[in-house]
Design a protein around this motif. Structure first.
Motif, PDB file in Angstrom:
ATOM      1  N   GLU A 141      15.996   6.084  10.046  1.00 28.57           N
ATOM      2  CA  GLU A 141      16.044   4.815  10.811  1.00 28.57           C
ATOM      3  C   GLU A 141      15.611   4.626  12.182  1.00 28.57           C
ATOM      4  O   GLU A 141      16.143   3.943  13.165  1.00 28.57           O
ATOM      5  N   THR A 142      14.429   5.484  12.379  1.00 25.83           N
ATOM      6  CA  THR A 142      13.817   5.268  13.621  1.00 25.83           C
ATOM      7  C   THR A 142      12.226   4.807  13.345  1.00 25.83           C
ATOM      8  O   THR A 142      11.822   5.154  12.381  1.00 25.83           O
ATOM      9  N   ALA A 143      11.548   4.542  14.406  1.00 31.01           N
ATOM     10  CA  ALA A 143      10.073   3.749  14.306  1.00 31.01           C
ATOM     11  C   ALA A 143       9.238   4.840  13.628  1.00 31.01           C
ATOM     12  O   ALA A 143       8.322   4.343  12.719  1.00 31.01           O
ATOM     13  N   LEU A 144       9.034   6.110  14.023  1.00 27.91           N
ATOM     14  CA  LEU A 144       8.257   7.175  13.688  1.00 27.91           C
ATOM     15  C   LEU A 144       8.643   7.779  12.236  1.00 27.91           C
ATOM     16  O   LEU A 144       7.632   8.170  11.627  1.00 27.91           O
ATOM     17  N   SER A 145       9.592   7.167  11.664  1.00 28.45           N
ATOM     18  CA  SER A 145      10.318   7.839  10.280  1.00 28.45           C
ATOM     19  C   SER A 145      10.259   6.366   9.324  1.00 28.45           C
ATOM     20  O   SER A 145      10.881   6.599   8.192  1.00 28.45           O
ATOM     21  N   CYS A 146       9.639   5.076   9.844  1.00 27.53           N
ATOM     22  CA  CYS A 146       9.944   4.045   9.042  1.00 27.53           C
ATOM     23  C   CYS A 146       8.672   3.680   8.173  1.00 27.53           C
ATOM     24  O   CYS A 146       7.623   3.240   8.439  1.00 27.53           O
ATOM     25  N   PHE A 147       8.931   4.014   6.757  1.00 25.62           N
ATOM     26  CA  PHE A 147       7.929   3.776   5.859  1.00 25.62           C
ATOM     27  C   PHE A 147       8.273   2.852   4.687  1.00 25.62           C
ATOM     28  O   PHE A 147       9.270   2.395   4.650  1.00 25.62           O
ATOM     29  N   ARG A 148       7.303   2.326   4.162  1.00 27.35           N
ATOM     30  CA  ARG A 148       7.498   1.639   2.944  1.00 27.35           C
ATOM     31  C   ARG A 148       6.425   1.760   1.970  1.00 27.35           C
ATOM     32  O   ARG A 148       5.589   2.328   2.211  1.00 27.35           O
ATOM     33  N   VAL A 149       6.687   1.292   0.544  1.00 28.72           N
ATOM     34  CA  VAL A 149       5.718   1.523  -0.300  1.00 28.72           C
ATOM     35  C   VAL A 149       5.180  -0.035  -0.878  1.00 28.72           C
ATOM     36  O   VAL A 149       6.021  -0.892  -0.812  1.00 28.72           O
ATOM     37  N   VAL A 150       3.623  -0.433  -1.162  1.00 26.46           N
ATOM     38  CA  VAL A 150       3.424  -1.383  -1.600  1.00 26.46           C
ATOM     39  C   VAL A 150       2.486  -1.256  -2.898  1.00 26.46           C
ATOM     40  O   VAL A 150       1.895  -0.225  -3.146  1.00 26.46           O
ATOM     41  N   ASP A 151       2.252  -2.215  -3.642  1.00 30.50           N
ATOM     42  CA  ASP A 151       1.344  -1.948  -4.654  1.00 30.50           C
ATOM     43  C   ASP A 151      -0.027  -1.698  -4.242  1.00 30.50           C
ATOM     44  O   ASP A 151      -0.535  -2.326  -3.250  1.00 30.50           O
ATOM     45  N   TYR A 152      -0.675  -0.806  -4.990  1.00 34.63           N
ATOM     46  CA  TYR A 152      -2.093  -0.547  -4.676  1.00 34.63           C
ATOM     47  C   TYR A 152      -2.806  -1.672  -5.102  1.00 34.63           C
ATOM     48  O   TYR A 152      -2.746  -2.291  -6.275  1.00 34.63           O
ATOM     49  N   PRO A 153      -3.783  -2.164  -4.162  1.00 32.93           N
ATOM     50  CA  PRO A 153      -4.646  -3.344  -4.718  1.00 32.93           C
ATOM     51  C   PRO A 153      -5.463  -3.536  -5.602  1.00 32.93           C
ATOM     52  O   PRO A 153      -5.373  -4.496  -6.421  1.00 32.93           O
ATOM     53  N   LYS A 154      -6.089  -2.348  -5.925  1.00 29.68           N
ATOM     54  CA  LYS A 154      -6.892  -2.259  -7.058  1.00 29.68           C
ATOM     55  C   LYS A 154      -6.721  -0.963  -7.782  1.00 29.68           C
ATOM     56  O   LYS A 154      -7.297  -0.055  -7.396  1.00 29.68           O
ATOM     57  N   PRO A 155      -5.508  -0.932  -8.703  1.00 29.49           N
ATOM     58  CA  PRO A 155      -5.234   0.309  -9.537  1.00 29.49           C
ATOM     59  C   PRO A 155      -6.324   0.987 -10.282  1.00 29.49           C
ATOM     60  O   PRO A 155      -7.078   0.038 -10.483  1.00 29.49           O
ATOM     61  N   THR A 156      -6.471   2.273 -10.223  1.00 30.28           N
ATOM     62  CA  THR A 156      -7.292   2.977 -10.821  1.00 30.28           C
ATOM     63  C   THR A 156      -7.237   2.805 -12.598  1.00 30.28           C
ATOM     64  O   THR A 156      -8.139   2.445 -13.277  1.00 30.28           O
ATOM     65  N   ILE A 157      -6.025   2.818 -12.935  1.00 27.47           N
ATOM     66  CA  ILE A 157      -5.537   2.341 -14.229  1.00 27.47           C
ATOM     67  C   ILE A 157      -4.750   1.372 -14.167  1.00 27.47           C
ATOM     68  O   ILE A 157      -3.568   1.326 -13.677  1.00 27.47           O
TER      69      ILE A 157
END
Length: 209
Positions: A141-157
């Protein structure tokens, strides 16, 4: 004519507000390689879409043949290796990991003598190469450890659920008001995860047994 134009404009505005304020829950969920939703606080392997280009993500405790602490987060060079197990811990109480929620990434317990935290962090995401690598030693819960996942814009498959990782400091505290795409940065044959690089790292989730 004026009334007709104003009415059409009003209907258009209502349509835009309505469509943007009711997001689809199915689009926010993350899915593993088996098509199942990614669970909060459950271990997963992170691997490339095409394994011939390398193996899964793991930790290393050496750099330039010297022991280091905290550890670095890298891609295993061998495509047959799944890498380490990582847990995505949401900052909100949810059953599943969603693209709209920030989280901390917790690594498997270290096997060496390093006593640093197992959460991922980037000490300075705006720094130049080799100073913006992902390491352990973060704080939840700190700024330097704040990640998120988003869809890859142009998927390989296209039929495979693939994603990219971002660090978003300001979502969890003080920090740059932008999200940094996480890419692979190669140094002396080692592929580090970092907030620098030309192309974001495309990966898939595989649930650990």
């Amino acid at each position: 004519m004026m009334k007709s134009t104003l009415l059409s404009y009003a209907v258009f505005i209502v349509f835009i507000i309505t469509t943007q304020s009711i997001p689809s829950a199915s689009q926010d969920a993350l899915y593993d390689v088996n098509g199942k939703k990614v669970l909060n606080n459950v271990p997963y392997y992170l691997g490339p879409v095409i394994w011939a280009k390398g193996g899964g993500i793991k930790l290393i405790d050496t750099k330039y043949n010297k022991k280091i602490c905290p550890s670095y987060v890298v891609q295993d060079p061998d495509e047959v290796n799944k890498g380490g197990q990582f847990i995505f811990t949401l900052l909100a109480k949810q059953k599943y990991v969603l693209t709209t929620y920030p989280f901390g990434i917790d690594s498997e317990s270290p096997t060496g003598t390093c006593d640093a935290s197992t959460f991922w962090k980037i000490s300075d995401p705006e720094a130049k190469a080799l100073s913006n690598l992902i390491t352990t030693g973060g704080s939840f819960e700190t700024a330097l450890s704040c990640f998120r996942v988003v869809d890859y814009p142009k998927p390989t498959i296209p039929k495979v659920h693939s994603y990219m990782l971002q660090l978003c400091p300001s979502v969890c505290g003080a920090g740059p008001r932008t999200c940094f795409n996480i890419s692979l940065y190669q140094d002396k044959g080692v592929r580090y995860l970092a907030s620098s690089g030309s192309t974001p790292f495309e990966f898939v989730f595989q649930k650990a047994k």
